[in-house]
Scaffold this motif. Structure first.
Motif, PDB file in Angstrom:
ATOM      1  N   ILE A  43       9.603  -3.132  -3.554  1.00  0.00           N
ATOM      2  CA  ILE A  43      10.478  -2.809  -2.419  1.00  0.00           C
ATOM      3  C   ILE A  43      11.240  -1.512  -2.686  1.00  0.00           C
ATOM      4  N   SER A  44      11.777  -1.379  -3.888  1.00  0.00           N
ATOM      5  CA  SER A  44      12.513  -0.159  -4.254  1.00  0.00           C
ATOM      6  C   SER A  44      11.583   1.046  -4.270  1.00  0.00           C
ATOM      7  N   ILE A  45      10.354   0.855  -4.770  1.00  0.00           N
ATOM      8  CA  ILE A  45       9.383   1.955  -4.803  1.00  0.00           C
ATOM      9  C   ILE A  45       9.033   2.386  -3.383  1.00  0.00           C
ATOM     10  N   ALA A  46       8.803   1.415  -2.497  1.00  0.00           N
ATOM     11  CA  ALA A  46       8.465   1.726  -1.103  1.00  0.00           C
ATOM     12  C   ALA A  46       9.615   2.457  -0.418  1.00  0.00           C
ATOM     13  N   ALA A  47      10.843   2.014  -0.670  1.00  0.00           N
ATOM     14  CA  ALA A  47      12.013   2.662  -0.065  1.00  0.00           C
ATOM     15  C   ALA A  47      12.165   4.089  -0.577  1.00  0.00           C
ATOM     16  N   PHE A  48      12.015   4.255  -1.865  1.00  0.00           N
ATOM     17  CA  PHE A  48      12.155   5.575  -2.473  1.00  0.00           C
ATOM     18  C   PHE A  48      11.037   6.508  -1.984  1.00  0.00           C
ATOM     19  N   THR A  49       9.820   5.953  -1.873  1.00  0.00           N
ATOM     20  CA  THR A  49       8.689   6.732  -1.371  1.00  0.00           C
ATOM     21  C   THR A  49       8.953   7.230   0.047  1.00  0.00           C
ATOM     22  N   THR A  50       9.436   6.330   0.892  1.00  0.00           N
ATOM     23  CA  THR A  50       9.739   6.693   2.279  1.00  0.00           C
ATOM     24  C   THR A  50      10.816   7.771   2.331  1.00  0.00           C
ATOM     25  N   ALA A  68       0.830  -1.205   0.000  1.00  0.00           N
ATOM     26  CA  ALA A  68       0.000   0.000   0.000  1.00  0.00           C
ATOM     27  C   ALA A  68       0.864   1.254   0.000  1.00  0.00           C
ATOM     28  N   LEU A  69       1.968   1.218   0.738  1.00  0.00           N
ATOM     29  CA  LEU A  69       2.901   2.343   0.754  1.00  0.00           C
ATOM     30  C   LEU A  69       3.491   2.563  -0.635  1.00  0.00           C
ATOM     31  N   GLY A  70       3.807   1.443  -1.310  1.00  0.00           N
ATOM     32  CA  GLY A  70       4.310   1.542  -2.680  1.00  0.00           C
ATOM     33  C   GLY A  70       3.272   2.120  -3.627  1.00  0.00           C
ATOM     34  N   ALA A  71       1.985   1.784  -3.399  1.00  0.00           N
ATOM     35  CA  ALA A  71       0.905   2.304  -4.242  1.00  0.00           C
ATOM     36  C   ALA A  71       0.792   3.813  -4.108  1.00  0.00           C
ATOM     37  N   VAL A  72       0.869   4.322  -2.853  1.00  0.00           N
ATOM     38  CA  VAL A  72       0.842   5.768  -2.638  1.00  0.00           C
ATOM     39  C   VAL A  72       2.049   6.417  -3.319  1.00  0.00           C
ATOM     40  N   GLY A  73       3.213   5.788  -3.176  1.00  0.00           N
ATOM     41  CA  GLY A  73       4.428   6.335  -3.790  1.00  0.00           C
ATOM     42  C   GLY A  73       4.364   6.379  -5.303  1.00  0.00           C
ATOM     43  N   THR A  91       3.603   1.127 -13.806  1.00  0.00           N
ATOM     44  CA  THR A  91       3.314   0.819 -12.406  1.00  0.00           C
ATOM     45  C   THR A  91       3.085  -0.686 -12.248  1.00  0.00           C
ATOM     46  N   PRO A  92       3.743  -1.333 -11.287  1.00  0.00           N
ATOM     47  CA  PRO A  92       3.587  -2.787 -11.103  1.00  0.00           C
ATOM     48  C   PRO A  92       2.126  -3.190 -10.937  1.00  0.00           C
ATOM     49  N   LEU A  93       1.758  -4.328 -11.500  1.00  0.00           N
ATOM     50  CA  LEU A  93       0.370  -4.771 -11.504  1.00  0.00           C
ATOM     51  C   LEU A  93      -0.177  -5.028 -10.108  1.00  0.00           C
ATOM     52  N   ASP A  94       0.704  -5.378  -9.161  1.00  0.00           N
ATOM     53  CA  ASP A  94       0.210  -5.687  -7.818  1.00  0.00           C
ATOM     54  C   ASP A  94      -0.204  -4.445  -7.029  1.00  0.00           C
ATOM     55  N   ILE A  95       0.139  -3.250  -7.545  1.00  0.00           N
ATOM     56  CA  ILE A  95      -0.244  -2.032  -6.817  1.00  0.00           C
ATOM     57  C   ILE A  95      -1.002  -1.024  -7.686  1.00  0.00           C
ATOM     58  N   ILE A  96      -1.215  -1.329  -8.963  1.00  0.00           N
ATOM     59  CA  ILE A  96      -1.802  -0.320  -9.856  1.00  0.00           C
ATOM     60  C   ILE A  96      -3.254   0.011  -9.487  1.00  0.00           C
ATOM     61  N   ASN A  97      -4.046  -0.968  -9.050  1.00  0.00           N
ATOM     62  CA  ASN A  97      -5.448  -0.681  -8.716  1.00  0.00           C
ATOM     63  C   ASN A  97      -5.591   0.193  -7.467  1.00  0.00           C
ATOM     64  N   PRO A  98      -4.921  -0.142  -6.351  1.00  0.00           N
ATOM     65  CA  PRO A  98      -5.005   0.773  -5.207  1.00  0.00           C
ATOM     66  C   PRO A  98      -4.387   2.139  -5.502  1.00  0.00           C
ATOM     67  N   ALA A  99      -3.338   2.165  -6.324  1.00  0.00           N
ATOM     68  CA  ALA A  99      -2.736   3.449  -6.705  1.00  0.00           C
ATOM     69  C   ALA A  99      -3.732   4.298  -7.490  1.00  0.00           C
ATOM     70  N   ASN A 100      -4.499   3.647  -8.362  1.00  0.00           N
ATOM     71  CA  ASN A 100      -5.511   4.358  -9.144  1.00  0.00           C
ATOM     72  C   ASN A 100      -6.615   4.917  -8.244  1.00  0.00           C
ATOM     73  N   ASP A 101      -7.044   4.130  -7.245  1.00  0.00           N
ATOM     74  CA  ASP A 101      -8.059   4.611  -6.301  1.00  0.00           C
ATOM     75  C   ASP A 101      -7.589   5.877  -5.597  1.00  0.00           C
ATOM     76  N   TYR A 102      -6.345   5.861  -5.150  1.00  0.00           N
ATOM     77  CA  TYR A 102      -5.774   6.995  -4.419  1.00  0.00           C
ATOM     78  C   TYR A 102      -5.657   8.219  -5.329  1.00  0.00           C
ATOM     79  N   LEU A 103      -5.140   8.019  -6.536  1.00  0.00           N
ATOM     80  CA  LEU A 103      -4.903   9.127  -7.461  1.00  0.00           C
ATOM     81  C   LEU A 103      -6.214   9.767  -7.909  1.00  0.00           C
ATOM     82  N   TYR A 104      -7.219   8.945  -8.190  1.00  0.00           N
ATOM     83  CA  TYR A 104      -8.517   9.453  -8.652  1.00  0.00           C
ATOM     84  C   TYR A 104      -9.126  10.407  -7.637  1.00  0.00           C
ATOM     85  N   ILE A 105      -9.103  10.002  -6.369  1.00  0.00           N
ATOM     86  CA  ILE A 105      -9.685  10.841  -5.318  1.00  0.00           C
ATOM     87  C   ILE A 105      -8.874  12.126  -5.137  1.00  0.00           C
TER      88      ILE A 105
END
Length: 456
Positions: free
Chosen positions: A268-275, A48-53, A124-138
């Motif tokens: 993992i890299s996306i989450a680290a970079f996001t943080t 989820a952190l990666g999705a926000v990032g 965007t990796p497939l495992d996070i693209i849907n939650p990322a889309n939910d966040y971005l849309y709002i």
């Protein structure tokens, strides 16, 4: 009357006391993203952190355009205030609000329907693209709040008051924290809850800021005739605001290119970079505040034809940026492990290690970021849009080339050097642009004075 002239008094003292509320305001504004990442990471996990990032560069693309454009509109307001043309200050506010309505409509229209396609384009990796889309849309639905908060706070600062916007940000940041916890932990809204918490908090801050702005500042109370703004006056605002917005958008293209390369390295890299980016953004707020102060200080003194004070202000700002850079470096090298760990309920050693690599590299180059922000804002305060545009191009080229070339050869480590390289390239261009612009304006003033003396 809470407005304040920055055309008299010792520059370093004025800049320091003016920038402190801006710094605190920026810090609280960053809490929107910081708290989202903190709560999402701890309660919803690394994915989820990666999705926000993954949404960060796209959100930054829109928000940076909004912030820069509205700041450009307020440059005209500050110049009119510095010249003590108070009727034109009101018309400048009207022009800013009219243009902000148009800006909101256009940005919403071109962003909301295309969130998923944007994320897919960024690999965007497939495992996070849907939650990322939910966040971005709002988040894009809430563009209106971002636009009108920025236009109101920038106008208030243009009049020399950097405290009022801070009060509403403190309130809305605390509201954001409460809503994050309630929506995610009580209502089980997941990543959507984090997005709605941010949008609602920003909307509340916007309404409060606009209402109080008209109540507190008689100089901003608009009457019917103040809304009769000529096209030439609107163009004067657009001439400064839109190039500033596009310049920031150009910079964001480089950030998007960097994100594209980063997405190929996995969650993992996306989450680290996001943080690491969240921590970096918190530390950079002091430099951003110094830059924003430089814009108001310059615009008011430019309107009053006090070029020597602009030069004094630039020196004072650079000195403050140097001090901030050294202090930030010490803190990051001593405590980066503890700071990064805050984002995880169960600290992941790989994420922490990768995040620290980014922070240790970028913090060394913070002085260049300070120089970049100061001279960019000074030039914009003088109404010079060409040098900042040129610096934006230099930053885009440097960041993109480093992301692809260094990212290819050195993977994540190469990505970490992309942003510092961009800072250095842009800082060089802006410093040269500042020296040339200052000399030209000083020459104009001397020539005018000479003509007056000849007539006498």
């Amino acid at each position: 009357m809470a407005q304040k002239q920055l055309t008299e008094g010792k520059p370093i003292k004025l800049i320091l006391f003016f920038m402190l509320p801006i710094f605190l305001g920026n810090l609280f504004q960053q809490f929107y993203n910081f708290v989202d990442a903190l709560i999402v990471g701890r309660f919803l996990g690394i994915s989820a952190l990666g999705a926000v990032g993954a949404t960060s560069p796209l959100i930054f693309l829109v928000i940076s355009f909004i912030f820069a454009s509205t700041q450009g509109f307020s440059v005209i307001t500050a110049q009119k205030f510095g010249a003590q043309k108070y009727d034109e200050v009101k018309k400048s506010l009207s022009a800013s609000l009219i243009l902000s309505f148009v800006l909101t409509f256009i940005l919403t229209l071109i962003s909301v329907p295309f969130t998923y396609k944007m994320l897919a384009f960024l690999n965007t990796p497939l495992d996070i693209i849907n939650p990322a889309n939910d966040y971005l849309y709002i988040m894009f639905i809430g563009i209106f709040a971002t636009v009108f908060y920025n236009v109101s706070s920038n106008v208030i600062r243009a009049l020399g008051d950097s405290k009022t916007p801070l009060y509403f940000l403190i309130f809305s940041s605390l509201l954001n924290i409460v809503l994050d916890i309630v929506f995610i932990t009580k209502f089980n809204m997941g990543i959507k809850g984090a997005a709605w918490a941010t949008v609602i908090s920003q909307a509340v801050s916007t309404v409060l800021c606009l209402v109080f702005m008209f109540y507190k500042f008689p100089i901003l109370r608009l009457k019917k005739q103040d809304w009769k703004v000529s096209f030439d006056f609107l163009y004067e605002h657009l001439r400064v605001g839109i190039p500033m917005g596009f310049q920031m958008s150009v910079l964001t293209v480089g950030v998007i290119a960097l994100q594209y390369v980063l997405n190929g390295f996995g969650t993992i890299s996306i989450a680290a970079f996001t943080t690491a980016m969240r921590v970096d953004q918190m530390f950079s707020q002091t430099l951003l505040a110094i830059g924003a102060t430089s814009a108001v200080f310059t615009a008011q003194n430019y309107g009053a034809n006090k070029m020597s004070r602009i030069r004094e202000g630039a020196r004072a700002s650079v000195l403050l940026a140097g001090i901030v850079s050294v202090v930030s470096l010490i803190i990051v090298f001593l405590f980066s492990d503890d700071i990064v760990s805050l984002f995880m309920s169960e600290p992941n050693s790989e994420v922490i290690h990768l995040a620290e690599i980014y922070l240790h590299i970028t913090i060394i180059f913070y002085f260049f970021l300070g120089v970049l922000l100061i001279y960019r804002n000074i030039l914009q305060g003088m109404g010079n849009v060409m040098a900042p545009l040129a610096s934006g191009a230099a930053e885009l080229v440097a960041r993109t080339l480093c992301a692809f070339i260094l990212g290819h050869y050195f993977k994540y480590l190469g990505i970490c050097f992309a942003t510092p390289c961009a800072w250095v390239a842009a800082a060089i261009v802006l410093y040269l642009g500042y020296k040339i612009s200052l000399m030209k304006n000083l020459k104009k003033i001397k020539n005018k004075q000479k003509l007056l003396n000849d007539k006498i």
